[in-house]
Design a protein around this motif. Structure first.
Motif, mmCIF file in Angstrom:
data_model
loop_
_atom_site.group_PDB
_atom_site.id
_atom_site.type_symbol
_atom_site.label_atom_id
_atom_site.label_comp_id
_atom_site.label_asym_id
_atom_site.label_seq_id
_atom_site.Cartn_x
_atom_site.Cartn_y
_atom_site.Cartn_z
ATOM 1 N N GLU A 21 0.830 -1.213 0.000
ATOM 2 C CA GLU A 21 0.000 0.000 0.000
ATOM 3 C C GLU A 21 0.858 1.253 0.000
ATOM 4 O OE1 GLU A 21 -2.581 -0.543 3.360
ATOM 5 O OE2 GLU A 21 -3.727 -2.138 2.351
ATOM 6 N N GLU A 22 1.900 1.279 0.821
ATOM 7 C CA GLU A 22 2.788 2.453 0.872
ATOM 8 C C GLU A 22 3.540 2.614 -0.442
ATOM 9 O OE1 GLU A 22 4.124 5.865 1.907
ATOM 10 O OE2 GLU A 22 2.882 4.754 3.333
ATOM 11 N N ASN A 24 2.511 1.733 -3.417
ATOM 12 C CA ASN A 24 1.548 2.263 -4.385
ATOM 13 C C ASN A 24 1.275 3.747 -4.167
ATOM 14 O OD1 ASN A 24 0.673 0.186 -6.293
ATOM 15 N ND2 ASN A 24 0.018 -0.923 -4.472
ATOM 16 N N ARG A 25 1.213 4.177 -2.913
ATOM 17 C CA ARG A 25 0.986 5.603 -2.630
ATOM 18 C C ARG A 25 2.154 6.461 -3.099
ATOM 19 N NH1 ARG A 25 -1.582 3.682 2.022
ATOM 20 N NH2 ARG A 25 0.322 3.695 3.251
ATOM 21 N N HIS A 75 10.789 9.408 -0.188
ATOM 22 C CA HIS A 75 10.153 8.167 -0.634
ATOM 23 C C HIS A 75 10.803 6.958 0.034
ATOM 24 C CE1 HIS A 75 8.240 5.270 -3.248
ATOM 25 N NE2 HIS A 75 9.399 4.876 -3.729
#
Length: 106
Positions: A21-22, A24-25, A75
């Motif tokens: 999830e992270e 993809n964000r 990132h």
């Protein structure tokens, strides 16, 4: 000549879903860079806690400029809590021969 970066991510137990999830964000941090040609997240078929991040770049100097940028450092910091280990590899793609499926009509 395309410059390819591969990162093998060994994840802490139980972090797989949160990591994906992270990741993809945060894809815009990489794919939004003017020298990035694309990025892939791959799950290792032999280990549930191993993922591979692959990205292609126009060339090494522009990748290295991205690598030292604040955008990349932010990132990377968001993904770091999920990581228990891994490795980093770079390479130049010297040849690409498309397979039959790549040229078949869909």
């Amino acid at each position: 000549m395309t410059f390819r970066v591969t990162l093998r991510m060994e994840l802490k137990p139980g972090c797989e879903q949160a990591f994906v999830e992270e990741w993809n964000r945060g894809t815009e941090a990489v794919t939004g860079h003017h020298a990035n040609l694309g990025q892939w997240l791959c799950k290792d078929t032999g280990a549930d806690d191993v993922y591979w991040i692959v990205s292609d770049w126009l060339d090494e100097p522009r990748f290295r400029a991205f690598e030292s940028s604040p955008t990349h450092r932010e990132h990377r910091a968001r993904l770091h809590p999920y990581r228990s280990g891994g490795s980093f590899h770079t390479m130049e793609i010297t040849a690409h021969i498309p397979g039959r499926a790549a040229s078949a009509d869909a």
